[in-house]
Design an enzyme around this catalytic site. Structure first.
Site, PDB file in Angstrom:
ATOM      1  N   TYR A   1       4.819  11.322  -9.640  1.00  0.00           N
ATOM      2  CA  TYR A   1       5.429  12.134 -10.698  1.00  0.00           C
ATOM      3  C   TYR A   1       6.930  12.286 -10.590  1.00  0.00           C
ATOM      4  CZ  TYR A   1       0.511  12.675 -11.053  1.00  0.00           C
ATOM      5  OH  TYR A   1      -0.814  12.362 -11.147  1.00  0.00           O
TER       6      TYR A   1
ATOM      7  N   HIS B   1     -10.117  11.082  -9.937  1.00  0.00           N
ATOM      8  CA  HIS B   1     -10.763  12.408  -9.981  1.00  0.00           C
ATOM      9  C   HIS B   1     -11.957  12.467 -10.936  1.00  0.00           C
ATOM     10  CE1 HIS B   1      -7.539  13.991  -7.582  1.00  0.00           C
ATOM     11  NE2 HIS B   1      -6.627  13.711  -8.496  1.00  0.00           N
TER      12      HIS B   1
ATOM     13  N   ASP C   1       0.911  23.160 -21.156  1.00  0.00           N
ATOM     14  CA  ASP C   1       0.013  23.351 -20.012  1.00  0.00           C
ATOM     15  C   ASP C   1       0.779  22.963 -18.755  1.00  0.00           C
ATOM     16  OD1 ASP C   1      -1.814  23.289 -17.981  1.00  0.00           O
ATOM     17  OD2 ASP C   1      -3.317  22.097 -19.059  1.00  0.00           O
TER      18      ASP C   1
ATOM     19  N   ASP D   1      -7.658  20.623 -15.114  1.00  0.00           N
ATOM     20  CA  ASP D   1      -6.374  19.921 -14.988  1.00  0.00           C
ATOM     21  C   ASP D   1      -6.352  18.541 -15.654  1.00  0.00           C
ATOM     22  OD1 ASP D   1      -6.475  22.041 -13.002  1.00  0.00           O
ATOM     23  OD2 ASP D   1      -4.582  21.239 -12.274  1.00  0.00           O
TER      24      ASP D   1
ATOM     25  N   ASP E   1      -3.076   7.939  -2.661  1.00  0.00           N
ATOM     26  CA  ASP E   1      -2.583   9.026  -3.515  1.00  0.00           C
ATOM     27  C   ASP E   1      -2.612  10.329  -2.701  1.00  0.00           C
ATOM     28  OD1 ASP E   1      -2.409   9.705  -6.767  1.00  0.00           O
ATOM     29  OD2 ASP E   1      -3.227  11.365  -5.572  1.00  0.00           O
TER      30      ASP E   1
ATOM     31  N   ASP F   1       2.341   9.768  -5.517  1.00  0.00           N
ATOM     32  CA  ASP F   1       2.727  11.169  -5.349  1.00  0.00           C
ATOM     33  C   ASP F   1       2.710  11.544  -3.871  1.00  0.00           C
ATOM     34  OD1 ASP F   1      -0.014  10.884  -5.208  1.00  0.00           O
ATOM     35  OD2 ASP F   1      -0.441  12.196  -6.913  1.00  0.00           O
TER      36      ASP F   1
HETATM   37  C1  FKS Z   1       0.127  21.620 -10.855  1.00  0.00           C
HETATM   38  C2  FKS Z   1      -1.317  21.381 -10.462  1.00  0.00           C
HETATM   39  C3  FKS Z   1      -1.789  20.095 -11.018  1.00  0.00           C
HETATM   40  C4  FKS Z   1      -3.551  18.500 -11.003  1.00  0.00           C
HETATM   41  C5  FKS Z   1      -3.173  17.366 -10.156  1.00  0.00           C
HETATM   42  C6  FKS Z   1      -3.793  16.089 -10.661  1.00  0.00           C
HETATM   43  C7  FKS Z   1      -3.403  14.938  -9.810  1.00  0.00           C
HETATM   44  C8  FKS Z   1      -3.804  13.626 -10.404  1.00  0.00           C
HETATM   45  C9  FKS Z   1      -3.588  12.434  -9.510  1.00  0.00           C
HETATM   46  C10 FKS Z   1      -3.954  11.167 -10.254  1.00  0.00           C
HETATM   47  F1  FKS Z   1      -3.829  10.116  -9.488  1.00  0.00           F
HETATM   48  F2  FKS Z   1      -5.197  11.221 -10.675  1.00  0.00           F
HETATM   49  F3  FKS Z   1      -3.175  10.976 -11.276  1.00  0.00           F
HETATM   50  N1  FKS Z   1      -3.046  19.738 -10.497  1.00  0.00           N
HETATM   51  N2  FKS Z   1       0.875  22.280  -9.805  1.00  0.00           N
HETATM   52  O1  FKS Z   1      -2.253  12.327  -9.124  1.00  0.00           O
HETATM   53  O2  FKS Z   1      -4.333  12.512  -8.347  1.00  0.00           O
HETATM   54 ZN    ZN Z   2      -2.374  12.311  -7.134  1.00  0.00          ZN
END
Ligand code: FKS
Ligand code: ZN
Length: 688
Positions: free
Chosen positions: A307, A137, A22, A94, A174, A267
């Site tokens: 990340y 989230h 994914d 997600d 964040d 991030d």
């Molecule tokens: C890929 C799209 C990914 C999902 C992003 C989720 C972010 C999660 C986050 C948390 F703190 F919750 F971990 N979309 N191009 O970083 O906000």
């Molecule tokens: Zn995030």
């Protein structure tokens, strides 16, 4: 007073991962936690923290935010087959499930609550929890964006329930919008939620209309939800600091939280494949420090995203090192916020001006702007988008490999051998934890001569000279990084200040001195002509005229005794200016009979510690003796007491501060918070 910094971590939370392909979820890997923790161990920071064990959250904890149906559904996931896990996952956006994620999600909540317990029971001053899965989230009945249970939202409810906390501030730095936190507290005035997030006019995930600046909260909670949407990528240290100085901090001080929770996602730092922002890891030292004098220092940082493993680990270390009290690395090159950031900040301030006194004089948005924003969003977004934000298909990454971003490693942050020393008139005992400063060096004949020429008029000439020599030696020891802070009780602040600043600007070690004078009195302004020193004087003396771009006479009608006006000056004028100037030494002078409110002075003292490697020399008039012990404590990094919710500054003070800000923003870009030509310019898509 509570001491120490908690670190809550358990390797168990690395024991789940994505089991299928994914692209949206592949970045959320167990190594995020291991690299962060290893970096803390390798840097020696982990062993300086108080290690707190995790626990599993109880059903009762989880039900503070989530529905019974949702909890029951998640409870079943450990026994699902791979195929059933995939199917279960598909109803949310997600996110992925794994047989062990329910266990880890309970530990993530439990770790957060352990941290809140340690801080609230004053076992520690502050702390950080390194957790997976993240939380911000997730919603009452939905997992979303890698999140299962909303760790921080649960923590806020838990603190209110178990400790009678009246007001909680949640700072979400964040890069994604924690819509789960927003939904939970939307109508609740006891929880102030602040989030900045990559938005790009609603084209970035989770692509929600309600992530924009005009979602301010509902009903009783109106004004208690603050969104700063970033409409461009590449936001940097200046942009983040501007959002703190001109949005978050004024509101946070006005709100006066009893507890600060940070959705600490990294991030938003440079190198992150999701955020594409440019702020460097050392900025988190400052963001952390700027929050550490709220709520009497009760601050809990809880990991969310991040990340790029290098950027993440460095940012975690910067945060923890600041919680531990080490001096912040001076942030270099702050060119001021970009146009798009100023526009966002302007929008937020104007959307919130009816709710917060600190924004009462914020500029309105041009009418055209209010409507175009909405049109842009509505064109793009067909109606009926799911609340969870998961319904919209992500565009596939067609770019291929991301370009590798590089940045210098954050500098080390050595703490000088002596923290805070004092120079008190004969025989007085030093405050707790401070050493009396004893002069070791005699100034050179050149310096002595200069002192004689400038300072030894009057009958007690030689005594004055001796006292000034001690001060000069102290400044030099601070410059040599032997001593972090100094506090001197002197018989003439004006003379001592003149002497210290003259010495500092004429030695090669110090190139920029920030002089902050609290109260009326004659202050040497001629050092400010060439920019070697910058002077901010907060007083009730209207006559002062500005002598150069380095001279800031701030006039308040009631002088420093008006707490709201004083704090407004500190947060939105002094701090941005000080950060942009980047002093190598801070001289903080308490003038006689300044009338400053004791705790407001301590806030100022504490806040200024993030500059100049934490080097502050405080000079106070002998008559102000009652300030000695508390000031020494603030210099040692003990949080200043809360000021209580702030009222409105005097309208005429707001007007004159705004006039000063406007005049100076040409020279000092970090003072910008209003987009002068918003709505009149057409297209400029450049970041700068
Ligand atoms: C890929 C799209 C990914 C999902 C992003 C989720 C972010 C999660 C986050 C948390 F703190 F919750 F971990 N979309 N191009 O970083 O906000
Ligand atoms: Zn995030």
């Amino acid at each position: 007073m509570a001491m120490g910094t908690a670190l809550v971590y358990d390797e168990e939370m690395t024991k789940y991962k994505l089991l299928w392909v994914d692209p949206a979820c592949k970045i959320e890997v167990p190594e995020r936690l291991t690299v962060s923790h290893e970096a803390l161990v390798l840097s020696g920071l982990a062993e300086r923290c108080v290690s707190i064990p995790v626990r599993e959250a109880t059903d009762g904890d989880i039900l503070l935010v989530h529905s019974e149906e949702y909890l029951e559904a998640v409870k079943k996931t450990p026994s699902l087959s791979l195929e059933d896990l995939m199917t279960f996952t598909q109803q949310y956006g997600d996110v992925y499930f794994h047989p062990n994620i329910y266990h880890c999600a309970k530990l993530a909540v439990g770790a957060t609550l352990q941290l809140v317990d340690s801080v609230m029971m004053e076992k520690v001053k502050n702390g950080m929890a390194l957790v997976r899965p993240p939380g911000h989230h997730s919603q009452r009945s939905a997992a979303n964006g890698f999140c299962v249970f909303n760790n921080v939202a649960i923590a806020a409810c838990y603190a209110k329930k178990n400790y009678g906390v009246k007001r909680v501030l949640i700072v979400d730095w964040d890069v994604h919008h924690g819509q789960g936190v927003q939904y939970q507290f939307e109508d609740d005035p006891s929880v102030l939620y602040f989030s900045w997030h990559r938005y790009e006019h609603q084209s970035y995930w989770p692509k929600l209309r309600e992530s924009d600046y005009d979602s301010v909260g509902k009903d009783k909670g109106a004004g208690f939800n603050i969104n700063v949407p970033w409409n461009k990528v590449g936001m940097d240290n200046s942009d983040y600091l501007a959002a703190f100085f001109h949005v978050l901090l004024p509101v946070a001080y006005e709100f006066c939280p009893d507890l600060v929770l940070v959705c600490a996602g990294f991030d938003s730092a440079i190198g992150d494949p999701e955020g594409h922002m440019c702020a460097t890891p050392d900025i988190f030292a400052h963001l952390t420090h700027l929050l550490m004098n709220l709520a009497g220092g009760k601050l809990c940082a809880v990991l969310e995203g991040g990340y790029n493993l290098t950027s993440l680990a460095q940012s975690v270390c910067q945060t923890v090192q600041t919680l531990l009290g080490d001096p912040c690395p001076p942030p270099k090159e702050l060119p001021g916020p970009c146009k798009s950031a100023v526009e966002s900040i302007h929008c937020v301030r104007s959307a919130h001006k009816q709710y917060w006194c600190c924004f009462s004089h914020a500029a309105d948005l041009p009418v055209s702007e209010r409507s175009t924003k909405r049109c842009k969003a509505e064109e793009k977004q067909p109606t009926g988008v799911e609340h969870t934000g998961g319904g919209v298909q992500e565009e596939d990454e067609v770019k291929g490999e991301e370009l590798e971003v590089v940045w210098p490693e954050p500098p080390l942050r050595p703490a000088p051998p002596a923290h805070t020393v004092v120079v008190l008139p004969g025989g007085e005992a030093p405050p707790d934890g401070c050493k009396p400063f004893t002069s070791q060096h005699t100034p050179s004949p050149v310096i002595l001569n200069r002192l004689r020429e400038s300072f030894s008029e009057g009958s007690d000439g030689e005594d004055t000279l001796t006292a000034l020599c001690v001060l000069i030696d102290l400044v030099e020891e601070m410059e040599r990084n032997k001593i972090r802070n100094g506090l001197a009780l002197v018989d003439s602040v004006s003379t001592a200040m003149r002497c210290a600043v003259q010495h500092a600007v004429t030695t090669s070690l110090t190139n920029r001195v920030l002089l902050v004078c609290v109260g009326d009195g004659v202050v040497p302004a001629h050092f400010t002509h060439d920019g070697k020193a910058i002077l901010v004087q907060i007083s009730a003396k209207e006559s002062e005229v500005q002598k150069s771009k380095y001279h800031f006479p701030v006039y308040l009608k009631k002088g420093c005794s008006d707490v709201a006006g004083f704090m407004q000056t500190v947060l939105s004028i002094l701090l941005p200016l000080a950060y942009e100037y980047n002093p190598s030494l801070v001289l903080l002078a308490l003038m006689p009979h300044s009338g400053v409110f004791h705790d407001a002075w301590l806030q100022l003292t504490g806040l200024l510690q993030s500059l100049a490697h934490g080097h502050t020399l405080v000079l106070m008039q002998e008559s102000e003796k009652v300030f000695v012990n508390s000031t020494a404590s603030a210099l040692q990094g003990n949080p200043a007491p809360s000021l209580g919710p702030l009222g409105a500054p005097l309208p005429e003070d707001m007007v004159s501060l705004e006039r000063l800000r406007q005049r100076m923003q040409q020279d000092w870009k970090l003072l910008q918070n209003t987009d002068g030509d918003m709505g009149t310019k057409s297209t400029s898509d450049e970041h700068r």
